[in-house]
Enzyme design. Sequence first.
Site, PDB file in Angstrom:
ATOM      1  N   GLN A 100       9.921  36.271   9.814  1.00  0.00           N
ATOM      2  CA  GLN A 100       9.696  35.129   8.935  1.00  0.00           C
ATOM      3  C   GLN A 100      10.011  35.520   7.490  1.00  0.00           C
ATOM      4  OE1 GLN A 100       5.688  33.615   7.899  1.00  0.00           O
ATOM      5  NE2 GLN A 100       6.275  31.777   9.036  1.00  0.00           N
ATOM      6  N   TYR A 181       3.594  27.825   0.193  1.00  0.00           N
ATOM      7  CA  TYR A 181       4.445  28.808  -0.469  1.00  0.00           C
ATOM      8  C   TYR A 181       5.687  28.122  -1.070  1.00  0.00           C
ATOM      9  CZ  TYR A 181       1.170  31.964   1.702  1.00  0.00           C
ATOM     10  OH  TYR A 181       0.006  32.593   2.073  1.00  0.00           O
ATOM     11  N   ARG A 228       9.425  26.863   9.708  1.00  0.00           N
ATOM     12  CA  ARG A 228       8.014  26.515   9.884  1.00  0.00           C
ATOM     13  C   ARG A 228       7.576  25.521   8.813  1.00  0.00           C
ATOM     14  NH1 ARG A 228       2.450  30.193   9.612  1.00  0.00           N
ATOM     15  NH2 ARG A 228       1.605  29.472  11.590  1.00  0.00           N
TER      16      ARG A 228
END
Length: 360
Positions: A100, A181, A228
């Site tokens: 990721q 984020y 994601r």
Amino acid sequence: MSTEALFSPTRIGAIDVRNRIAMAPLTRSRAGMDGVQTPLAADYYGQRASAGLIIAEATNISRQGRGYAYTPGLYTDAHVDAWAPVTAAVHAAGGRIVVQLWHVGRMSHTSLQEGGAAPVAPSAIQAGGNVFTEAGNVPPSMPRALTTEEIAGILEDYRQAARRAKDAGFDGVEVHAANGYLLEQFLRDSTNFRDDQYGGSIENRARFPLEVVEAVAGVWGADRVGLRLSPLSTAIGDTPLDSTPMETHGYLARRLGEMGLAYLHVVEGQLHAGNGAELLDVQALREAFGGAYIANNGYDRARALSATASGHADMIAFGKPFIGNPDLVERLRLETPLFEAPAATFFGGGAEGYTEFARI
């Protein structure tokens, strides 16, 4: 499809998986402060290689992208050299692993930035909550807004990290656009007050996440890239929701599907809280995407069996259960009780609570 679909093989993009159980990315803070994984990481991931797909922990694409102490990176040769034994261990055990790619944006602290610089973000809006530093948990520092010109540099950081992921032997990458984020900060109108081509309309706010995916897919091929999302989560950074979460994320999902991504990985509902997945039509999101769908958030054996048998999801991602149960797939198959790992060992430390457990 039988209720045993959970344990049957399938294909996620170009990646063949031997079951529908994914290991969710779990920050464990076991790397050095330089972002270099220790040899323990190869043991840790190798122990869990029976998962159909391991999504390795969030990994910093640059020093600027770091927001937590002892988290791994993918921006130096030393990082590649440390990750290579991890992917080798997973492959030796017959597993598949993607990494990721992570830039935390405003969820950082000056002590984690080069030269004590301010963190960066789409807009100069300070995050709530805490970040983990060498001095312990502290509030995030006030960020500065990125200039339009600087965004191209971060895009290149993603591209280079994707290349390093390939050099390290991963089977693909997942773009982290969730959990408050950087990419989610661009996407939500609650954290993006820009007036250039990266702010304002849904199309403009989705522009940078889509540019990142395009850059990464240029390295890997779209069928080895996942993304994601967490449309309803506010937990990290006390990040307010977008004003139109379905429209915003539906637009992004449709565009990602047009690009032919390997999968869409969605945190259904609220992260670290009482779910609330019913507040968003995740199936409409999946239909907009049109490709493989990985569901995440609070699934147990019964819900996972039902979700894969009914076609709600192609895979189910399990997080915390994998911490104390490296053999989670077999335990779920046999309905064996799960070991609950002590929370005190989740972040930082050595082998205890990571690759070894004192089961009392």
